[in-house]
Design an enzyme around this catalytic site. Sequence first.
Site, mmCIF file in Angstrom:
data_model
loop_
_atom_site.group_PDB
_atom_site.id
_atom_site.type_symbol
_atom_site.label_atom_id
_atom_site.label_comp_id
_atom_site.label_asym_id
_atom_site.label_seq_id
_atom_site.Cartn_x
_atom_site.Cartn_y
_atom_site.Cartn_z
ATOM 1 C CB THR A 138 -0.964 0.083 1.206
ATOM 2 O OG1 THR A 138 -1.647 1.339 1.195
ATOM 3 C CG2 THR A 138 -0.241 -0.060 2.522
ATOM 4 C CG ASP A 167 -3.011 5.005 1.507
ATOM 5 O OD1 ASP A 167 -2.655 6.023 0.889
ATOM 6 O OD2 ASP A 167 -4.054 4.395 1.250
ATOM 7 C CG MET A 195 -3.515 9.261 -3.237
ATOM 8 S SD MET A 195 -3.194 7.689 -4.097
ATOM 9 C CE MET A 195 -4.049 7.978 -5.644
ATOM 10 C CD GLU A 229 -7.102 10.457 -0.711
ATOM 11 O OE1 GLU A 229 -7.541 10.771 -1.835
ATOM 12 O OE2 GLU A 229 -6.811 9.295 -0.400
#
Length: 417
Positions: free
Chosen positions: A139, A141, A187, A244
């Site tokens: 990921t 993130d 993100m 975001e």
Amino acid sequence: MPAGTLLYAQSGGVTAVINATASAVLQAARARRVPVLAARNGILGALREDLLDTSSLTAAEIKGLAHTPGGAFGSCRLKLKSLTEDRAKYERLLAVFRAHDVRWFLYNGGNDSADTALKVSQLAAEFGYPLTCVGVPKTIDNDLAVTDCCPGFGSAAKYTAVSVRECALDVAAMAETSTRVFIYEAMGRHAGWLAAAAGLAGAGKDDAPHLILFPERVFDEADFLARVDAVVKRVGYCVVVASEGIRTADGRFVADAGGKDSFGHTQLGGVAAYLAGRVKDALGHKVHWALPDYLQRSARHLASQTDLDQAMAVGRAAVECALAGQNAVMPVIVRDSDTPYHWHVDIAPLSRIANREKTMPKHFIRKDGYGITAAARRYLTPLITGEAFPPFGRNGLPDYVMPDIRPVPRRLPAWHG
């Protein structure tokens, strides 16, 4: 070692190095003479019995995957619910596994994928089917629990830091007569790791980014606007990086686009555009903004060597622990030291990872809430270190590999779930 087939599937948003993990999986399995099938478009391919025979790939193609972005076999966003709610889907997966003698299942994804792999392992145990399930971390993130960092993040972090530094130089050059405020959207739904990585673009008090907005901190619009104006007056321009996932005090996403994705997550997008509008209307400054979106996760041309090494390491480890019968686990990165940076791969149970989320530690966020601390720099810097450039062709473009892989014949009735 029992006979059988290994099934590999990619899940969710892809990364610049997810194919490097796939390459390592295929190389490790071939070294052990284990046949590998890949599910086309992730778990959907497994449900549809749309499986690809990786034996048709040449050694050069497999090696080339390591420097190719995207998802070589396709991915999807499909969240399976509980074993009770989605019983038919889980039983369909097991039927497909039986039909193709799949004894090892490697699911390359994030939190939700770890949960799916765990549930598949539980159903197989219930039916007495010999199946070993291994989650493989991925990921951008960086929000997976247990692992120190997640393959995919380092390259996205490098792209973010480099992009913000380059854009800041552009804004600084034009601020006298043009853009005074530049806003970059990163993100990060609940975790501000990518936004934090932008902080590596500068080190001094007046270096960009001047303000970072984290989802871990409540967004106060009035305070934000006052700080933007103060930076413009002091420095001449202001570079903002906004995650975001920033929220207001009432818990509302600033960038709530309305609707849900297939994972059940609120669809986000447009926080930079919104903030730009507020800055222009409230302060009168000329503003530009950027939404890099997929560029953050697909920028293989600027991959981190650390990230590439770790992506391949977890792929190899996933095969080894699967063939050793280590069920319902995931290979994770363990940090041994910051300076010099040393790490190794360990194995953790999926029960400690599934559906858990790792957010930014409080001591990584500056006390004023708008920047990163020295501790965050020590953590982040090694992850973006080293360049892993792909080979470039005579046309000036990266020489990416896009193999044509043949499907295996279906053995079950079509799935219409």
